[in-house]
Scaffold this active site. Structure first.
Site, PDB file in Angstrom:
ATOM      1  N   GLY A 127       0.826  -1.217   0.000  1.00 19.15           N
ATOM      2  CA  GLY A 127       0.000   0.000   0.000  1.00 19.15           C
ATOM      3  C   GLY A 127       0.852   1.255   0.000  1.00 19.15           C
ATOM      4  O   GLY A 127       0.956   1.937   1.017  1.00 19.15           O
ATOM      5  N   TYR A 128       1.465   1.529  -1.138  1.00 23.80           N
ATOM      6  CA  TYR A 128       2.254   2.756  -1.282  1.00 23.80           C
ATOM      7  C   TYR A 128       1.455   3.814  -2.065  1.00 23.80           C
ATOM      8  O   TYR A 128       1.136   4.871  -1.565  1.00 23.80           O
ATOM      9  CB  TYR A 128       3.561   2.456  -2.040  1.00 23.80           C
ATOM     10  CG  TYR A 128       4.743   1.992  -1.206  1.00 23.80           C
ATOM     11  CD1 TYR A 128       4.573   1.306  -0.015  1.00 23.80           C
ATOM     12  CD2 TYR A 128       6.052   2.199  -1.650  1.00 23.80           C
ATOM     13  CE1 TYR A 128       5.668   0.865   0.716  1.00 23.80           C
ATOM     14  CE2 TYR A 128       7.157   1.768  -0.915  1.00 23.80           C
ATOM     15  CZ  TYR A 128       6.955   1.104   0.264  1.00 23.80           C
ATOM     16  OH  TYR A 128       8.038   0.667   0.987  1.00 23.80           O
ATOM     17  N   SER A 129       1.138   3.488  -3.353  1.00 23.73           N
ATOM     18  CA  SER A 129       0.575   4.505  -4.265  1.00 23.73           C
ATOM     19  C   SER A 129      -0.821   4.945  -3.851  1.00 23.73           C
ATOM     20  O   SER A 129      -1.608   4.153  -3.318  1.00 23.73           O
ATOM     21  CB  SER A 129       0.494   3.942  -5.684  1.00 23.73           C
ATOM     22  OG  SER A 129       1.742   3.451  -6.087  1.00 23.73           O
ATOM     23  N   SER A 161      -1.602  -4.239  -6.214  1.00 24.73           N
ATOM     24  CA  SER A 161      -1.574  -5.565  -6.835  1.00 24.73           C
ATOM     25  C   SER A 161      -1.903  -6.620  -5.789  1.00 24.73           C
ATOM     26  O   SER A 161      -1.352  -6.596  -4.679  1.00 24.73           O
ATOM     27  CB  SER A 161      -0.180  -5.868  -7.399  1.00 24.73           C
ATOM     28  OG  SER A 161       0.230  -4.867  -8.273  1.00 24.73           O
ATOM     29  N   GLU A 244      12.745  -4.100  -4.178  1.00 27.01           N
ATOM     30  CA  GLU A 244      11.723  -4.312  -5.209  1.00 27.01           C
ATOM     31  C   GLU A 244      12.335  -4.114  -6.600  1.00 27.01           C
ATOM     32  O   GLU A 244      12.147  -4.927  -7.492  1.00 27.01           O
ATOM     33  CB  GLU A 244      10.552  -3.340  -5.000  1.00 27.01           C
ATOM     34  CG  GLU A 244       9.460  -3.493  -6.045  1.00 27.01           C
ATOM     35  CD  GLU A 244       8.285  -2.522  -5.852  1.00 27.01           C
ATOM     36  OE1 GLU A 244       8.323  -1.735  -4.882  1.00 27.01           O
ATOM     37  OE2 GLU A 244       7.359  -2.566  -6.680  1.00 27.01           O
ATOM     38  N   ASN A 384      10.146   4.342 -15.064  1.00 30.26           N
ATOM     39  CA  ASN A 384      11.542   4.412 -15.524  1.00 30.26           C
ATOM     40  C   ASN A 384      12.041   5.855 -15.605  1.00 30.26           C
ATOM     41  O   ASN A 384      13.233   6.112 -15.413  1.00 30.26           O
ATOM     42  CB  ASN A 384      11.673   3.693 -16.865  1.00 30.26           C
ATOM     43  CG  ASN A 384      11.651   2.173 -16.673  1.00 30.26           C
ATOM     44  OD1 ASN A 384      11.373   1.691 -15.569  1.00 30.26           O
ATOM     45  ND2 ASN A 384      11.955   1.430 -17.710  1.00 30.26           N
ATOM     46  N   GLU A 385      11.127   6.795 -15.861  1.00 31.60           N
ATOM     47  CA  GLU A 385      11.560   8.211 -15.872  1.00 31.60           C
ATOM     48  C   GLU A 385      12.054   8.604 -14.473  1.00 31.60           C
ATOM     49  O   GLU A 385      13.075   9.280 -14.327  1.00 31.60           O
ATOM     50  CB  GLU A 385      10.395   9.130 -16.276  1.00 31.60           C
ATOM     51  CG  GLU A 385       9.974   9.025 -17.739  1.00 31.60           C
ATOM     52  CD  GLU A 385       9.136   7.782 -18.032  1.00 31.60           C
ATOM     53  OE1 GLU A 385       8.543   7.214 -17.095  1.00 31.60           O
ATOM     54  OE2 GLU A 385       9.096   7.370 -19.205  1.00 31.60           O
TER      55      GLU A 385
HETATM   56  C1  LIG Z   1       0.478  -2.997 -13.028  1.00 31.48           C
HETATM   57  C2  LIG Z   1       0.783  -2.060 -11.880  1.00 31.48           C
HETATM   58  C3  LIG Z   1       0.951  -2.606 -10.615  1.00 31.48           C
HETATM   59  C4  LIG Z   1       1.195  -1.760  -9.541  1.00 31.48           C
HETATM   60  N1  LIG Z   1       1.258  -2.299  -8.284  1.00 31.48           N
HETATM   61  C5  LIG Z   1       1.382  -1.480  -7.212  1.00 31.48           C
HETATM   62  C6  LIG Z   1       1.309  -2.010  -5.883  1.00 31.48           C
HETATM   63  O1  LIG Z   1       1.143  -3.211  -5.674  1.00 31.48           O
HETATM   64  N2  LIG Z   1       1.394  -1.147  -4.844  1.00 31.48           N
HETATM   65  C7  LIG Z   1       1.594   0.186  -5.026  1.00 31.48           C
HETATM   66  O2  LIG Z   1       1.686   0.902  -4.036  1.00 31.48           O
HETATM   67  N3  LIG Z   1       1.642   0.724  -6.269  1.00 31.48           N
HETATM   68  C8  LIG Z   1       1.544  -0.090  -7.362  1.00 31.48           C
HETATM   69  N4  LIG Z   1       1.564   0.448  -8.629  1.00 31.48           N
HETATM   70  C9  LIG Z   1       1.650   1.888  -8.782  1.00 31.48           C
HETATM   71  C10 LIG Z   1       2.941   2.367  -9.386  1.00 31.48           C
HETATM   72  O3  LIG Z   1       3.988   2.330  -8.445  1.00 31.48           O
HETATM   73  C11 LIG Z   1       2.682   3.790  -9.919  1.00 31.48           C
HETATM   74  O4  LIG Z   1       1.789   3.640 -10.998  1.00 31.48           O
HETATM   75  C12 LIG Z   1       3.935   4.484 -10.364  1.00 31.48           C
HETATM   76  O5  LIG Z   1       4.738   4.817  -9.268  1.00 31.48           O
HETATM   77  C13 LIG Z   1       3.616   5.774 -11.173  1.00 31.48           C
HETATM   78  O6  LIG Z   1       2.730   6.579 -10.465  1.00 31.48           O
HETATM   79  P1  LIG Z   1       1.386   7.133 -11.155  1.00 31.48           P
HETATM   80  O7  LIG Z   1       0.667   5.985 -11.745  1.00 31.48           O
HETATM   81  O8  LIG Z   1       0.686   7.951 -10.146  1.00 31.48           O
HETATM   82  O9  LIG Z   1       1.880   8.028 -12.371  1.00 31.48           O
HETATM   83  P2  LIG Z   1       2.334   9.553 -12.293  1.00 31.48           P
HETATM   84  O10 LIG Z   1       3.223   9.757 -11.114  1.00 31.48           O
HETATM   85  O11 LIG Z   1       1.135  10.414 -12.414  1.00 31.48           O
HETATM   86  O12 LIG Z   1       3.209   9.682 -13.599  1.00 31.48           O
HETATM   87  C14 LIG Z   1       2.645   9.803 -14.895  1.00 31.48           C
HETATM   88  C15 LIG Z   1       3.784   9.908 -15.904  1.00 31.48           C
HETATM   89  O13 LIG Z   1       4.575  11.085 -15.632  1.00 31.48           O
HETATM   90  C16 LIG Z   1       5.952  10.731 -15.470  1.00 31.48           C
HETATM   91  N5  LIG Z   1       6.543  11.573 -14.403  1.00 31.48           N
HETATM   92  C17 LIG Z   1       5.974  11.870 -13.210  1.00 31.48           C
HETATM   93  N6  LIG Z   1       6.806  12.641 -12.478  1.00 31.48           N
HETATM   94  C18 LIG Z   1       7.931  12.805 -13.224  1.00 31.48           C
HETATM   95  C19 LIG Z   1       9.168  13.507 -13.011  1.00 31.48           C
HETATM   96  N7  LIG Z   1       9.416  14.158 -11.886  1.00 31.48           N
HETATM   97  N8  LIG Z   1      10.099  13.464 -13.991  1.00 31.48           N
HETATM   98  C20 LIG Z   1       9.872  12.794 -15.161  1.00 31.48           C
HETATM   99  N9  LIG Z   1       8.703  12.127 -15.412  1.00 31.48           N
HETATM  100  C21 LIG Z   1       7.762  12.132 -14.469  1.00 31.48           C
HETATM  101  C22 LIG Z   1       5.930   9.275 -15.046  1.00 31.48           C
HETATM  102  O14 LIG Z   1       7.132   8.619 -15.399  1.00 31.48           O
HETATM  103  C23 LIG Z   1       4.751   8.727 -15.833  1.00 31.48           C
HETATM  104  O15 LIG Z   1       5.147   8.396 -17.139  1.00 31.48           O
HETATM  105  C24 LIG Z   1       1.332  -0.375  -9.730  1.00 31.48           C
HETATM  106  C25 LIG Z   1       1.197   0.160 -11.018  1.00 31.48           C
HETATM  107  C26 LIG Z   1       0.915  -0.662 -12.071  1.00 31.48           C
HETATM  108  C27 LIG Z   1       0.748  -0.055 -13.431  1.00 31.48           C
END
Ligand SMILES: Cc1cc2nc3c(=O)[nH]c(=O)nc-3n(C[C@H](O)[C@H](O)[C@H](O)COP(=O)(O)OP(=O)(O)OC[C@H]3O[C@@H](n4cnc5c(N)ncnc54)[C@H](O)[C@@H]3O)c2cc1C
Length: 398
Positions: A127-129, A161, A244, A384-385
């Site tokens: 439970g991070y995001s 997940s 991770e 990856n960004e």
């Molecule tokens: C299949 C899947 C499984 C997951 N499982 C888990 C889980 O079990 N538990 C959990 O806690 N989370 C989980 N996540 C969440 C995941 O960690 C987040 O989706 C991820 O950290 C990106 O956050 P966001 O989706 O809010 O995108 P955003 O932070 O809104 O980013 C959107 C886009 O902007 C880019 N961006 C944002 N900030 C910057 C910056 N400063 N510089 C350059 N580019 C930037 C990002 O790279 C991305 O392309 C999962 C996600 C997916 C897709």
């Protein structure tokens, strides 16, 4: 680093090979070959077999149930494991929260949680995001307020997940709103059965259910479920993320996929010839193989560090980027190799009891689904960004 196998290494390889040959259930292998997403009951069954052999957590210190293997033995184990199509171990317990608990948890927490992680009686989720906190994780808003011997937790997590299959969740919560955002975060362990925890499914574009939203409404969590110090959660959270990300590289799995690409490309034809003889196809595959070799060496270096008791650290970000890029490229090559048969996508075929004949050759089953699912590999675990930002700031000092 010497990458040739010693006599001891070869003996170890035979030991692993024989163990898998004798103990890996055929029905689980068949499920893995249909899809990389296997049912929980299969995972529990297989993980218990590994635990009985003492091999469930190679990276843990021996005192907590690790194997004490050398980096080379871990490497050999991973290769044999993937070559036999064994399923991925559920990483939330073994790879993520387990190391946090044995590193930062107290004796009670170790006694309560480590055995049940090792024997797969308890499954965890992460439970991070949150809706407003993904890349900028430190902005998380889920609030935990002290009330007697408990915290009262309110808020929402997203993209969680496996939350629907999990017994416990490790959670980042905000315990101080007056300080810099990284300094007001606490790391809590929460039983998913606690009143006020609600899980709602999110169906991903491959049509399957592994993602969820998790809601907390006045959830009472004992203070004893807090990892170490209040407001120090960011430190433990980063430590966990290093583990991770290091685990996301999956070199051995990619090697197995390359082998699979070769098997398929020998059978599939382009312009009357086996696809494997097509120069542009061969060049694309060779490029991947070269990159994978580089990733393998980097990964071995990191495994050596972990074995020496060091944290994977920021270098894990490089593994995460390269590993996930290779994975996506390989998935694309696989689908390309299938031609038209890459397109049909009957979700029913992934059920363990599925008995419909596949559309097209058997080897086409599940590959499009995996390609769709793994599009997310460059997002989860921190996009990856964001990994590039980490490398720029913390490794290159830019
Ligand atoms: C299949 C899947 C499984 C997951 N499982 C888990 C889980 O079990 N538990 C959990 O806690 N989370 C989980 N996540 C969440 C995941 O960690 C987040 O989706 C991820 O950290 C990106 O956050 P966001 O989706 O809010 O995108 P955003 O932070 O809104 O980013 C959107 C886009 O902007 C880019 N961006 C944002 N900030 C910057 C910056 N400063 N510089 C350059 N580019 C930037 C990002 O790279 C991305 O392309 C999962 C996600 C997916 C897709």
């Amino acid at each position: 680093m010497d990458l040739s196998y010693s006599d001891e290494d070869l003996a170890f390889r035979d030991e692993v090979r024989n163990f898998i040959k004798d103990k890996f259930p055929a029905e689980i292998r068949a499920a893995v070959q249909r899809s990389s997403y296997v049912p929980k009951e299969h995972m529990v069954k297989w993980q218990k077999i590994l635990h009985a052999r003492g091999w469930i957590a190679p990276n843990w210190p021996v005192e907590y149930g690790g194997t004490g293997w050398t980096p080379m033995q871990k490497h050999i184990y991973a290769e044999e494991y993937q070559a036999a199509d064994c399923p991925k171990i559920s990483s939330f317990g073994i790879t993520m929260v387990g190391p946090v608990i044995y590193t930062y948890g107290n004796d009670e927490q170790k006694k309560q949680h480590l055995p049940s992680i090792l024997n797969s009686d308890i499954f965890w989720c992460q439970g991070y995001s949150e809706p407003g906190a993904g890349s900028d994780l430190a902005s998380l808003q889920t609030r935990a307020i002290r009330d007697g011997d408990d915290y009262v937790v309110n808020g929402q997590k997203i993209w969680t997940s496996q939350a629907h299959r999990a017994d416990w969740i490790f959670c980042l919560v905000r315990t101080d709103i007056e300080v810099k955002k990284q300094e007001g975060i606490t790391f809590l362990l929460i039983d998913m059965k606690t009143e006020g925890v609600t899980v709602k499914p999110i169906i991903s574009m491959d049509g399957r259910h592994y993602l969820n939203e998790v809601f907390f409404d006045d959830v009472r969590v004992p203070l004893t479920n807090r990892i170490a110090d209040e407001n120090m959660g960011w430190t433990y959270a980063k430590y966990l993320l290093g583990h991770e990300r290091a685990g996301i590289a999956q070199v051995a799995k990619h090697k197995r996929t390359i082998q699979r690409v070769r098997e398929i490309a020998i059978q599939e034809r382009a312009d009357g010839l086996p696809l494997m003889e097509d120069p542009s196809f061969k060049a694309r595959l060779t490029n991947v193989e070269v990159s994978l070799r580089a990733l393998e060496i980097t990964n071995l270096r990191m495994q050596a560090n972990i074995s020496a008791g060091m944290s994977p650290g920021d270098g894990a970000s490089t593994l995460k980027i390269s590993g996930t890029q290779l994975e996506q490229e390989l998935n694309e090559i696989l689908v390309q190799a299938l031609g038209y048969y890459g397109l049909p996508y009957p979700a029913d075929q992934f059920r363990p009891d599925a008995n419909e004949p596949p559309i097209g050759p058997q080897h086409a089953t599940g590959l499009m689904a995996d390609r769709l699912l793994r599009r997310a590999a460059s997002i989860y675990g921190g996009s990856n960004e964001i990994q590039k930002n980490i490398i720029a700031k913390r490794i290159l000092g830019l």
